[in-house]
Design a protein around this motif. Structure first.
Motif, PDB file in Angstrom:
ATOM      1  N   SER A 150       0.836  -1.192   0.000  1.00  0.00           N
ATOM      2  CA  SER A 150       0.000   0.000   0.000  1.00  0.00           C
ATOM      3  C   SER A 150       0.876   1.249   0.000  1.00  0.00           C
ATOM      4  O   SER A 150       1.753   1.382   0.838  1.00  0.00           O
ATOM      5  CB  SER A 150      -0.886   0.006   1.247  1.00  0.00           C
ATOM      6  N   PRO A 151       0.608   2.179  -0.938  1.00  0.00           N
ATOM      7  CA  PRO A 151       1.377   3.428  -0.928  1.00  0.00           C
ATOM      8  C   PRO A 151       0.830   4.436   0.084  1.00  0.00           C
ATOM      9  O   PRO A 151       1.391   5.511   0.247  1.00  0.00           O
ATOM     10  CB  PRO A 151       1.223   3.945  -2.351  1.00  0.00           C
ATOM     11  N   TYR A 152      -0.266   4.112   0.726  1.00  0.00           N
ATOM     12  CA  TYR A 152      -0.935   5.070   1.627  1.00  0.00           C
ATOM     13  C   TYR A 152      -1.310   4.419   2.950  1.00  0.00           C
ATOM     14  O   TYR A 152      -1.441   3.202   3.045  1.00  0.00           O
ATOM     15  CB  TYR A 152      -2.231   5.606   0.997  1.00  0.00           C
ATOM     16  N   ASP A 153      -1.558   5.245   3.947  1.00  0.00           N
ATOM     17  CA  ASP A 153      -2.281   4.791   5.133  1.00  0.00           C
ATOM     18  C   ASP A 153      -3.735   4.637   4.742  1.00  0.00           C
ATOM     19  O   ASP A 153      -4.305   5.538   4.113  1.00  0.00           O
ATOM     20  CB  ASP A 153      -2.165   5.860   6.244  1.00  0.00           C
ATOM     21  N   MET A 194      -0.979   0.296   6.954  1.00  0.00           N
ATOM     22  CA  MET A 194      -0.141   1.500   6.984  1.00  0.00           C
ATOM     23  C   MET A 194       0.641   1.621   5.675  1.00  0.00           C
ATOM     24  O   MET A 194       0.835   0.638   4.970  1.00  0.00           O
ATOM     25  CB  MET A 194       0.842   1.444   8.157  1.00  0.00           C
ATOM     26  N   THR A 195       1.137   2.817   5.432  1.00  0.00           N
ATOM     27  CA  THR A 195       1.968   3.053   4.242  1.00  0.00           C
ATOM     28  C   THR A 195       3.102   2.029   4.191  1.00  0.00           C
ATOM     29  O   THR A 195       3.798   1.824   5.174  1.00  0.00           O
ATOM     30  CB  THR A 195       2.595   4.463   4.299  1.00  0.00           C
ATOM     31  N   GLY A 196       3.248   1.398   3.056  1.00  0.00           N
ATOM     32  CA  GLY A 196       4.363   0.471   2.871  1.00  0.00           C
ATOM     33  C   GLY A 196       4.062  -0.951   3.296  1.00  0.00           C
ATOM     34  O   GLY A 196       4.865  -1.848   3.055  1.00  0.00           O
ATOM     35  N   ALA A 197       2.895  -1.164   3.917  1.00  0.00           N
ATOM     36  CA  ALA A 197       2.590  -2.519   4.391  1.00  0.00           C
ATOM     37  C   ALA A 197       2.213  -3.426   3.221  1.00  0.00           C
ATOM     38  O   ALA A 197       1.656  -2.993   2.214  1.00  0.00           O
ATOM     39  CB  ALA A 197       1.463  -2.489   5.414  1.00  0.00           C
ATOM     40  N   ILE A 206      -2.699  -3.756  10.704  1.00  0.00           N
ATOM     41  CA  ILE A 206      -1.280  -4.116  10.581  1.00  0.00           C
ATOM     42  C   ILE A 206      -0.457  -2.881  10.249  1.00  0.00           C
ATOM     43  O   ILE A 206      -0.899  -1.974   9.554  1.00  0.00           O
ATOM     44  CB  ILE A 206      -1.031  -5.199   9.502  1.00  0.00           C
ATOM     45  N   GLY A 207       0.735  -2.867  10.767  1.00  0.00           N
ATOM     46  CA  GLY A 207       1.669  -1.784  10.459  1.00  0.00           C
ATOM     47  C   GLY A 207       2.598  -2.216   9.353  1.00  0.00           C
ATOM     48  O   GLY A 207       2.638  -3.391   8.975  1.00  0.00           O
ATOM     49  N   ALA A 208       3.353  -1.241   8.861  1.00  0.00           N
ATOM     50  CA  ALA A 208       4.372  -1.567   7.870  1.00  0.00           C
ATOM     51  C   ALA A 208       5.329  -2.551   8.517  1.00  0.00           C
ATOM     52  O   ALA A 208       5.721  -2.389   9.671  1.00  0.00           O
ATOM     53  CB  ALA A 208       5.107  -0.311   7.441  1.00  0.00           C
TER      54      ALA A 208
END
Lengths: 422, 422
Positions: free
Chosen positions: A55-58, A103-106, A84-86
């Motif tokens: 994901s690029p975004y929260d 989250m962003t990056g996850a 879940i977090g990155a």
């Protein structure tokens, strides 16, 4: 006696030099010490980028098929089944109208194919369960960064011979290059010549000047990527000169001398070259300043005999020594980077030889402008402290006026150009 | 909960930052270690240049009054009474029709006022005495480099805050600066944040990526002239975060964190700033990428909270951290150097925010051309390895097409620009 020398064109001089230039060796350094070095191997993507669908975004990971009916009037609610977090991976797969807070990056959870940005959702609770609502449909793949969409595995990212910039550091880290093969720096010996030279710490004496060329050239060697080794001043004695240079050839990969290549009575270097059996590639170049420049080869090692004049020696280094150092460092563009600029001042000294004039770059609405710093008879060392380019004015040409387009080469640029500069 | 943040313009963000920026201290280094450092004092001419009237050529020193009758038909002979090399001073003064053989750079003997180039003379011997002849008249001062003609004593040659290039090294040596006051490098602490981050030497794991920002930013700090101090990854725990940052404030002159400033649930930095009592200068900027950037001040020390996204963090450093480091280093032009270039490719993503797009510079007959590297959704780290400029596209603007003139800032240039970029 005046020795007669036949000047050759700058392009021919450079061609003769680089035709013998060879590449150096590699050594491994830890990534913490790699910044500013030159790659001795290509950087290759050891995994795709992104390494997984992410994901690029929260926001919230969803199944796009559940969003078809969503609109402002008909908001669709999703049950939040996990957060879940990155760096964490969802433990659950999504069922219909379920969502996972992400989250962003996850990494994208299983069974979902789109992401809703956090700020486009509303959240509420019902019976102790969390929900979020959306108000428009999402396409499959929306707000998903797919595995490998930027870079596929095994792509060559940066070529051997490129300098390690902060951006290259980022990819080295990304792909796990803890130790990196970099180009081993060539050791470049430097001698000054001239009885007029004082040490930096000496007080001025009648008729003498402080040795400025040695430190200047050592810095030019560092800028080009080599390791300078200053070996002091050559004595005005042929036997001692010869011994010093022979010794330096054992310790260094190439040798620079400044001064002592003119036709003056105190210049021993031509004799040293003869005694070494060195092949003199040329001993005069149709350029100003620096026409009395000699380059010789001996046992595959270069002997650069630069003029003693500060600006001639500065320019001679950049034109003749730099490409040999950069080739040693695997560069495919070992020459000073060439560009075109608008002349920001008149230059009214036509000369039969190619002329190199120091210039200061500035950028305005006309683009890149170069202001010439006028050389004086003394070719003052002072001028060198303010320039960031050389203006290249062809020989046998007319005056150059403000507003003319001229060729320049950039002194601080480390990208370089190929030869010929045309 | 989504915290609402009001974005401010890039120019306003930079203005708020630099209004607090302060200069650092100086330290003395030996000239051998000075290359690449920044001057902490102006370089002043400790003597005139040239330091004495001298000859720019190998030749003969004469009295011009003796040459008046000289012509091709009527060659005039001079008796050679002495020969001196550069660095030596003539022991005799010239009488009528006497000459002294003189080398390039040698001090002009007493009573002479012109120099004849060696190659324009003929030499002969008569009764064991040496003579040379000339075939044209010389003006007083011809071929003489006069004391101070380039630079008068006490002239400021290079200003405090300028970087020490090879040309600056040459003037430092010329004027006897054995030890030089240079700007002390600021120590810049760096923390990464994010549970997704692996070490460089770790194998990839599901959902995780290697930490590329820390090494990239450490290199950006070096490039800007600071000393990086990487302090590892901040833990996902408010108390630990707070303790680490408080400790860093003791050891460093400024602190950078990457990641952890978003509105995601795992972002502790806003709480740390509150707990420190830091003054938040802004926490959102109208720019892409990198809108979630926070800059705060605490006890006159900057806390730069850069985005965790590689390109956002890269750009945030150059825009916001660099000018603080360069101001610390006494630069009057602490911002990335601005220029204009021709766009070498289309960029069709209008955005309400100011957009920074990585670009590769090339130089052709149009002047400076910048080719945009297209950001993808992932804002790939890979793109950063190939760029040498940022293209600055104003917000709320149309598409940009090949051939348009655009503003750029240069990443590798160390000269800099003043603010505002206009």
């Amino acid at each position: 006696m005046v020795e007669m020398r036949k000047p050759i064109e700058v392009s021919e001089a450079v061609k003769r030099i680089v035709s013998h230039a060879k590449t150096g060796e590699v050594e491994a350094v830890h990534i913490n010490d790699a910044y500013g070095r030159v790659l001795g191997e290509a950087v290759i993507a050891s995994h795709p980028v992104p390494p997984f669908d992410r994901s690029p975004y929260d926001g919230f990971a969803i199944r796009s098929q559940d969003t078809k009916a969503a609109s402002r009037e008909n908001q669709v609610a999703f049950k939040v089944i996990e957060t879940i977090g990155a760096g964490y991976v969802a433990s659950k797969a999504l069922g219909p109208f379920e969502t996972i807070r992400i989250m962003t990056g996850a990494q994208l959870p299983k069974a979902c194919d789109a992401v809703v940005k956090l700020e486009l959702t509303s959240e509420f609770e019902r019976s102790g369960e969390k929900y979020m609502t959306i108000h428009r449909p999402y396409a499959s793949g929306e707000n998903v960064s797919f595995q490998g969409e930027d870079t596929e595995k095994n792509t060559v990212i940066v070529k051997k011979g490129e300098r390690i910039t902060p951006g290259v550091m980022a990819v080295l880290a990304t792909f796990g290059y803890e130790y990196i093969k970099v180009a081993k720096k060539p050791i470049v010996a430097v001698f000054a010549t001239g009885s007029e030279l004082l040490d930096i710490s000496d007080a001025l004496q009648p008729g003498k000047i402080r040795n400025s060329n040695a430190l200047m050239i050592c810095s030019q060697i560092k800028r080009a990527g080599g390791t300078p080794k200053y070996l002091g001043t050559l004595k005005d004695d042929l036997t001692l000169c010869y011994a010093s240079i022979q010794q330096a050839m054992e310790e260094a990969d190439m040798i620079i001398t400044t001064g002592g290549v003119s036709v003056g009575d105190f210049d021993y270097l031509p004799d040293v070259y003869r005694q070494l059996g060195a092949e003199v590639l040329f001993n005069k170049v149709a350029m100003r300043p620096g026409s009395v420049t000699t380059v010789a080869l001996c046992n595959e090692k270069y002997l650069f005999g630069l003029s003693g004049n500060p600006s001639a020696s500065f320019i001679g280094f950049e034109l003749f020594v730099r490409p040999v150092i950069r080739t040693w460092l695997f560069s495919e563009k070992p020459h000073l980077r060439k560009g075109q600029a608008i002349l920001g001042g008149d230059f009214l000294k036509p000369n039969p030889f190619t002329r190199f004039v120091g210039g200061k770059l500035c950028f305005d609405e006309r683009g890149m402008v170069v202001v010439p710093s006028h050389f004086t008879k003394s070719n003052a060392v002072v001028m060198l402290s303010a320039i960031d380019a050389l203006i290249v004015l062809p020989g046998r040409s007319r005056d150059f006026k403000t507003g003319d387009k001229v060729n320049i080469v950039l002194l601080e640029d480390l990208k370089g150009s190929e030869w010929p500069w045309t």
